[in-house]
Design an enzyme around this catalytic site. Sequence first.
Site, PDB file in Angstrom:
ATOM      1  N   SER A 144       0.839  -1.203   0.000  1.00  0.00           N
ATOM      2  CA  SER A 144       0.000   0.000   0.000  1.00  0.00           C
ATOM      3  C   SER A 144       0.869   1.247   0.000  1.00  0.00           C
ATOM      4  O   SER A 144       1.982   1.245   0.568  1.00  0.00           O
ATOM      5  CB  SER A 144      -0.860  -0.028   1.265  1.00  0.00           C
ATOM      6  N   TYR A 163      -2.180  -1.182  10.964  1.00  0.00           N
ATOM      7  CA  TYR A 163      -2.406  -1.729   9.617  1.00  0.00           C
ATOM      8  C   TYR A 163      -1.230  -1.381   8.703  1.00  0.00           C
ATOM      9  O   TYR A 163      -0.663  -2.241   8.026  1.00  0.00           O
ATOM     10  CB  TYR A 163      -3.723  -1.191   9.022  1.00  0.00           C
ATOM     11  N   LYS A 197       1.956  -3.754   6.634  1.00  0.00           N
ATOM     12  CA  LYS A 197       2.420  -3.713   5.237  1.00  0.00           C
ATOM     13  C   LYS A 197       3.924  -3.426   5.195  1.00  0.00           C
ATOM     14  O   LYS A 197       4.682  -4.045   4.446  1.00  0.00           O
ATOM     15  CB  LYS A 197       1.659  -2.640   4.440  1.00  0.00           C
TER      16      LYS A 197
HETATM   17  P1  NAD Z   1     -11.002  -7.171   1.325  1.00  0.00           P
HETATM   18  O1  NAD Z   1     -11.226  -7.161   2.800  1.00  0.00           O
HETATM   19  O2  NAD Z   1     -12.164  -6.946   0.440  1.00  0.00           O
HETATM   20  O3  NAD Z   1     -10.269  -8.524   0.887  1.00  0.00           O
HETATM   21  C1  NAD Z   1      -9.422  -9.247   1.744  1.00  0.00           C
HETATM   22  C2  NAD Z   1      -9.915 -10.688   1.748  1.00  0.00           C
HETATM   23  O4  NAD Z   1      -9.060 -11.466   2.577  1.00  0.00           O
HETATM   24  C3  NAD Z   1     -11.340 -10.841   2.282  1.00  0.00           C
HETATM   25  O5  NAD Z   1     -12.102 -11.570   1.353  1.00  0.00           O
HETATM   26  C4  NAD Z   1     -11.175 -11.626   3.588  1.00  0.00           C
HETATM   27  O6  NAD Z   1     -12.263 -12.471   3.850  1.00  0.00           O
HETATM   28  C5  NAD Z   1      -9.876 -12.360   3.331  1.00  0.00           C
HETATM   29  N1  NAD Z   1      -9.095 -12.705   4.533  1.00  0.00           N
HETATM   30  C6  NAD Z   1      -8.739 -11.883   5.562  1.00  0.00           C
HETATM   31  N2  NAD Z   1      -8.007 -12.566   6.464  1.00  0.00           N
HETATM   32  C7  NAD Z   1      -7.893 -13.838   6.008  1.00  0.00           C
HETATM   33  C8  NAD Z   1      -7.266 -15.009   6.498  1.00  0.00           C
HETATM   34  N3  NAD Z   1      -6.608 -15.014   7.655  1.00  0.00           N
HETATM   35  N4  NAD Z   1      -7.356 -16.151   5.771  1.00  0.00           N
HETATM   36  C9  NAD Z   1      -8.036 -16.163   4.595  1.00  0.00           C
HETATM   37  N5  NAD Z   1      -8.651 -15.087   4.081  1.00  0.00           N
HETATM   38  C10 NAD Z   1      -8.580 -13.937   4.777  1.00  0.00           C
HETATM   39  O7  NAD Z   1      -9.858  -6.067   1.033  1.00  0.00           O
HETATM   40  P2  NAD Z   1      -9.357  -5.473  -0.362  1.00  0.00           P
HETATM   41  O8  NAD Z   1      -9.718  -4.048  -0.384  1.00  0.00           O
HETATM   42  O9  NAD Z   1      -9.734  -6.354  -1.483  1.00  0.00           O
HETATM   43  O10 NAD Z   1      -7.787  -5.548  -0.120  1.00  0.00           O
HETATM   44  C11 NAD Z   1      -7.016  -6.644  -0.553  1.00  0.00           C
HETATM   45  C12 NAD Z   1      -5.580  -6.432  -0.106  1.00  0.00           C
HETATM   46  O11 NAD Z   1      -5.096  -5.202  -0.634  1.00  0.00           O
HETATM   47  C13 NAD Z   1      -5.414  -6.336   1.407  1.00  0.00           C
HETATM   48  O12 NAD Z   1      -4.211  -6.976   1.770  1.00  0.00           O
HETATM   49  C14 NAD Z   1      -5.321  -4.849   1.645  1.00  0.00           C
HETATM   50  O13 NAD Z   1      -4.598  -4.548   2.808  1.00  0.00           O
HETATM   51  C15 NAD Z   1      -4.587  -4.392   0.405  1.00  0.00           C
HETATM   52  N6  NAD Z   1      -4.821  -2.985   0.070  1.00  0.00           N
HETATM   53  C16 NAD Z   1      -6.101  -2.523  -0.043  1.00  0.00           C
HETATM   54  C17 NAD Z   1      -6.321  -1.177  -0.337  1.00  0.00           C
HETATM   55  C18 NAD Z   1      -7.724  -0.629  -0.415  1.00  0.00           C
HETATM   56  O14 NAD Z   1      -7.893   0.586  -0.321  1.00  0.00           O
HETATM   57  N7  NAD Z   1      -8.752  -1.445  -0.598  1.00  0.00           N
HETATM   58  C19 NAD Z   1      -5.239  -0.325  -0.542  1.00  0.00           C
HETATM   59  C20 NAD Z   1      -3.948  -0.842  -0.444  1.00  0.00           C
HETATM   60  C21 NAD Z   1      -3.743  -2.171  -0.137  1.00  0.00           C
HETATM   61  C1  WQD Z   2      -9.471   9.741   1.023  1.00  0.00           C
HETATM   62  C2  WQD Z   2      -9.672  11.220   1.256  1.00  0.00           C
HETATM   63  C3  WQD Z   2      -9.977  11.812   3.573  1.00  0.00           C
HETATM   64  C4  WQD Z   2     -13.786   9.702   4.070  1.00  0.00           C
HETATM   65  C5  WQD Z   2      -6.951   4.674   3.160  1.00  0.00           C
HETATM   66  C6  WQD Z   2      -5.883   3.964   3.942  1.00  0.00           C
HETATM   67  C7  WQD Z   2      -4.802   3.489   3.025  1.00  0.00           C
HETATM   68  C8  WQD Z   2      -5.361   2.667   1.865  1.00  0.00           C
HETATM   69  C9  WQD Z   2      -6.536   3.331   1.215  1.00  0.00           C
HETATM   70  C10 WQD Z   2      -5.145   0.357   2.399  1.00  0.00           C
HETATM   71  C11 WQD Z   2      -8.916  11.773   2.466  1.00  0.00           C
HETATM   72  C12 WQD Z   2     -11.227  12.116   2.785  1.00  0.00           C
HETATM   73  C13 WQD Z   2     -12.607  10.234   3.581  1.00  0.00           C
HETATM   74  C14 WQD Z   2     -14.873  10.572   4.367  1.00  0.00           C
HETATM   75  C15 WQD Z   2     -13.515  12.439   3.653  1.00  0.00           C
HETATM   76  N1  WQD Z   2      -5.840   1.401   2.303  1.00  0.00           N
HETATM   77  N2  WQD Z   2     -12.471  11.572   3.375  1.00  0.00           N
HETATM   78  N3  WQD Z   2     -14.690  11.917   4.139  1.00  0.00           N
HETATM   79  O1  WQD Z   2      -7.127   7.750   3.868  1.00  0.00           O
HETATM   80  O2  WQD Z   2      -6.244   8.013   1.502  1.00  0.00           O
HETATM   81  O3  WQD Z   2      -6.377   5.784   2.494  1.00  0.00           O
HETATM   82  O4  WQD Z   2      -7.475   3.769   2.176  1.00  0.00           O
HETATM   83  O5  WQD Z   2      -3.961   0.219   2.275  1.00  0.00           O
HETATM   84  O6  WQD Z   2      -3.907   2.753   3.804  1.00  0.00           O
HETATM   85  O7  WQD Z   2      -5.347   4.866   4.902  1.00  0.00           O
HETATM   86  O8  WQD Z   2      -8.460   6.900   1.871  1.00  0.00           O
HETATM   87  O9  WQD Z   2     -10.805   6.975   1.206  1.00  0.00           O
HETATM   88  O10 WQD Z   2     -10.250   7.054   3.661  1.00  0.00           O
HETATM   89  O11 WQD Z   2      -9.745   9.034   2.240  1.00  0.00           O
HETATM   90  O12 WQD Z   2     -13.400  13.657   3.474  1.00  0.00           O
HETATM   91  O13 WQD Z   2     -15.946  10.155   4.827  1.00  0.00           O
HETATM   92  O14 WQD Z   2     -11.056  11.463   1.541  1.00  0.00           O
HETATM   93  O15 WQD Z   2      -9.743  12.809   4.534  1.00  0.00           O
HETATM   94  O16 WQD Z   2      -8.492  13.069   2.146  1.00  0.00           O
HETATM   95  P1  WQD Z   2      -7.004   7.230   2.511  1.00  0.00           P
HETATM   96  P2  WQD Z   2      -9.894   7.408   2.272  1.00  0.00           P
END
Ligand code: NAD
Ligand code: WQD
Length: 339
Positions: free
Chosen positions: A124, A149, A153
């Site tokens: 991330s 969290y 990562k």
């Molecule tokens: P998500 O929660 O939709 O998907 C994660 C999946 O992993 C879920 O289906 C959950 O049931 C499964 N899971 C969790 N723990 C588990 C375990 N111990 N064993 C088996 N399955 C398990 O999340 P997502 O948004 O699809 O994110 C996927 C990956 O990408 C995550 O690692 C997340 O940290 C990373 N990521 C997400 C974002 C974002 O904004 N969505 C941003 C950066 C990184």
């Molecule tokens: C985006 C912008 C908020 C909600 C997070 C995690 C990051 C990654 C992605 C996994 C910011 C603003 C938000 C609301 C708002 N996940 N906001 N009202 O914070 O960039 O990233 O998700 O790895 O680790 O930290 O994403 O969508 O929460 O916020 O004004 O109700 O929207 O302040 O500027 P963020 P976000």
Amino acid sequence: MKILVTGGAGYIGSHTCVELLDEGYEVVIVDNLYNASKKVIRRIPQITGKNVGFYEADIRDYSQMSHIMNKEQPDAVIHFAGLKAVGESVEKPLAYYENNISGTLTLCKAMQESGCKNIIFSSSATVYGNPAVVPITEQCPKGACTNPYGWTKHMLEQILTDIQKADPDWNVILLRYFNPIGAHKSGLIGEDPKGIPNNLLPYVTQVAIGKHPYVRVFGNDYETPDGTGVRDYIHVVDLAKGHVKAIDKIKEHPGIKIYNLGTGKGYSVLEVIGAFSKACGKEIPYRIMERRAGDIAICYSDATLAKKELGWEAQFDLLDMCRDSWRWQSTNPDGYGEE
Ligand code: NAD
Ligand code: WQD
């Protein structure tokens, strides 16, 4: 070629399975369904016309993971499984370190013992902390994370790097995602957060369908053009295609590689609300609130390395992302709902 996808029933994982199947890969999902619906497992074949393997299993369970790895003998693993709610991780650090770190260690052990040493890991942009300069390149030093969290990562990147260093047969690709939004154009799969969404886009879509009266905009006094936070929003289908390109790269036995997956463009909260209003055909009400603790002003990627080395770049723009999020939300107002 067979790809095992941990967390493949989740938001990004499900979209990636669709793109992998469309490209002719065999796909096996391992997911404990903690944050996903079983309906996804039926909808993926509905979209692609192809079958997907599925194990309801926990990556922390060594005997199950070892059995699955030995039975399936995948060529590579794409590792999405993990907990991802920033706020919750502050409340429950133990659960986050246990699930994300222990789970990945167990997975890697099962992989190593079965002879599969190719892994693509969901990292991330959060690992950059508060970046000194934007756009952020992969060379930008990693920063201090503001929550457990983010640290999982950060630490997992180090752990996977060390595993590869000790044994060059391993190939590790760390993909640093920026802000994934949007949904598959079929409207059959999308993001389905539990409870009140923390992230901006799911909250905006819930305002659009009337679940909340207005969007709370967290601060308009940042040093950005309109004062609201700027992020690099990326269509989840573009992100999914980035994983297919990473699989192509892993076939070249690259050792360790790190890529940003973003569009290289930043949009403010107000620009997102404006684009979504256009996509759904109604004004989205909002109110300016206090800043949210731990937020940074600006975060967007330099996406040139992924273009150069993976031949990948994002195709969809912000309006596409909003239009597809809206299609998913309006046709599935309660997400996947109950089983
Ligand atoms: P998500 O929660 O939709 O998907 C994660 C999946 O992993 C879920 O289906 C959950 O049931 C499964 N899971 C969790 N723990 C588990 C375990 N111990 N064993 C088996 N399955 C398990 O999340 P997502 O948004 O699809 O994110 C996927 C990956 O990408 C995550 O690692 C997340 O940290 C990373 N990521 C997400 C974002 C974002 O904004 N969505 C941003 C950066 C990184
Ligand atoms: C985006 C912008 C908020 C909600 C997070 C995690 C990051 C990654 C992605 C996994 C910011 C603003 C938000 C609301 C708002 N996940 N906001 N009202 O914070 O960039 O990233 O998700 O790895 O680790 O930290 O994403 O969508 O929460 O916020 O004004 O109700 O929207 O302040 O500027 P963020 P976000």
